[in-house]
Motif scaffolding. Structure first.
Motif, short mmCIF file in Angstrom:
data_model
loop_
_atom_site.label_atom_id
_atom_site.label_comp_id
_atom_site.label_asym_id
_atom_site.label_seq_id
_atom_site.Cartn_x
_atom_site.Cartn_y
_atom_site.Cartn_z
N LEU A 93 0.80 -1.39 -0.03
CA LEU A 93 -0.05 -0.16 -0.15
C LEU A 93 0.69 1.12 0.06
N THR A 129 0.00 4.34 -2.24
CA THR A 129 -1.53 4.67 -2.26
C THR A 129 -1.69 5.98 -1.80
N THR A 148 -8.11 3.18 -1.63
CA THR A 148 -8.01 1.94 -0.56
C THR A 148 -8.94 2.42 0.58
N PHE A 205 -6.93 6.93 1.38
CA PHE A 205 -7.20 6.11 2.15
C PHE A 205 -8.81 6.42 2.82
N ASP A 211 -10.59 -7.60 -0.23
CA ASP A 211 -9.37 -8.03 -0.73
C ASP A 211 -8.38 -8.47 0.30
N ARG A 237 -10.06 -0.72 -3.63
CA ARG A 237 -9.62 -2.02 -2.76
C ARG A 237 -10.12 -1.91 -1.22
#
Ligand code: BG6
Length: 378
Positions: free
Chosen positions: A231, A234, A285, A237, A329, A312
């Protein structure tokens, strides 16, 4: 066995089983279920006058302490049945709760030195003189630093023993605050006869097992570190939860953004559907807390909608059935726990996730840029 600690934040995360034990030893008689030598298993050391006619609770705090207060609010309302309101300390003097008689005002601050929180207390102290002495608000400080300025501004103090915390991001001090809030709520619930003796026994046995359950989560650190590696790039979030874990979604987002500087936001999962869901795509995410209990099915229904936007989805949950597992996931497992106590466990993987993502980004996790442990100026 503790791994080698490269940073204070990781060391302090690993100290949490001991911190919980210290808090429980300080305030609870855990033998009580077998051996009822005292009238109550809870001993907070507060005088009888503290409890007299208590009708409402107001809480002021900042940052992580505010998130602990939001969990505390849930316990005080759902266990003890006392109407409880929480406000950012920085907003309180300009938008105070109406002055009500027989109110307990709690200031929560890890350091005991945060200027906004001290200012809110001074404001409360000044205006309470308008009420007759018998029904004036009582002021309670909840802090991890009992010899701080806070102590001089309150009538009573509850110490959350977590010893010195060096990492700027609060971890073990937060968990200590949660335990103290929980014991306060149990104490008030018992005094108001809101708990059957069987339910009290169950809740005491559950709380006693928390240190061991935190250790079980810490034993799976390698899996969290591996996920953090995936992650690391990424950029957005979202943290979601419902009910008592909603403040933990806020705390998970705060932990991540203050250490890694990644954009992160926490929402109540149901509210997230009312607009913010529009930001979701494959690049985002979502970390969701989905613990079995009264909000479980509703949370899963919310997460179906999240999943359909392609984001995700990482779940913080107990081992789940295959239908739920197909939705996620990745899954960060939490041992079985009474839903009421689940925030004390669900925050642990979120602390570790923030820690490892930050370390893999090559940042100074113990001293995030431009942050200090507490702000002693407004
Ligand atoms: C902020 C810190 O300035 O103060 C946060 O960066 C902290 O990590 C907040 O949660 C409140 O601090 P305290 O000491 O009042 O709990």
């Amino acid at each position: 066995r503790h791994p080698e600690f490269r940073h204070f934040m990781l060391k302090e995360i690993y100290e949490q089983p001991d911190v919980v034990r210290a808090c429980l030893e300080k305030y609870l008689n855990l033998d009580w279920t077998q051996n009822r030598t005292s009238e109550s298993p809870i001993h907070l050391g507060l005088p009888a006058s503290f409890y007299n006619g208590l009708a409402e609770i107001h809480i002021v705090a900042c940052g992580t302490s505010l998130h602990a207060s939001l969990v505390g609010q849930y316990w005080l309302e759902q266990l003890a049945g006392i109407p409880t309101r929480v406000r950012y300390a920085s907003e309180f003097p300009d938008h105070p709760f109406p002055l009500t008689p027989n109110t307990l005002t709690i200031a929560v601050t890890q350091s005991g030195e945060t200027a906004d929180t001290l200012k809110a207390l001074t404001f409360e102290q000044q205006r309470r003189s308008q009420l007759t002495p018998a029904c004036r608000p009582r002021l309670l400080g909840l802090t991890n630093q009992p010899n701080s300025t806070l102590q001089q501004r309150v009538d009573h103090i509850l110490h959350a023993p977590s010893e010195q915390e060096v990492g700027v991001a609060a971890t073990k001090s937060f968990v200590a605050q949660l335990i103290v809030f929980y014991t306060l709520a149990l104490d008030l619930a018992c005094r108001r006869q809101m708990l059957s003796s069987d339910r009290l026994d169950i809740l005491l046995r559950e709380v006693e097992r928390l240190p061991e359950k935190i250790s079980q989560i810490l034993a799976a650190t390698d899996a969290i570190a591996q996920l953090a590696k995936e992650l690391v790039d990424t950029q957005d979030f979202i943290f979601l939860a419902r009910g008592i874990n909603y403040p933990i979604a806020l705390e998970g987002a705060l932990k991540l953004k203050e250490t890694s500087y990644i954009h992160a936001e926490g929402y109540a999962a149901g509210e997230f559907l009312h607009g913010p869901i529009a930001i979701l795509d494959e690049q985002v995410t979502v970390v969701a807390i989905a613990m079995p209990g009264q909000v479980y099915d509703k949370t899963l229904a919310n997460l179906q909608k999240v999943k359909s936007r392609g984001a995700r989805l990482i779940a913080i949950t107990t081992p789940v059935n295959s239908e739920a597992a197909a939705l996620f996931d990745s899954l960060l497992p939490i041992p079985d726990v009474d839903e009421l106590l689940s925030p004390i466990l669900t925050v642990i993987p979120l602390q570790l996730l923030a820690y490892y993502i930050t370390v893999y980004r090559g940042l100074d996790v113990d001293r995030p840029r431009g942050l200090t442990k507490s702000l002693s100026a407004e």
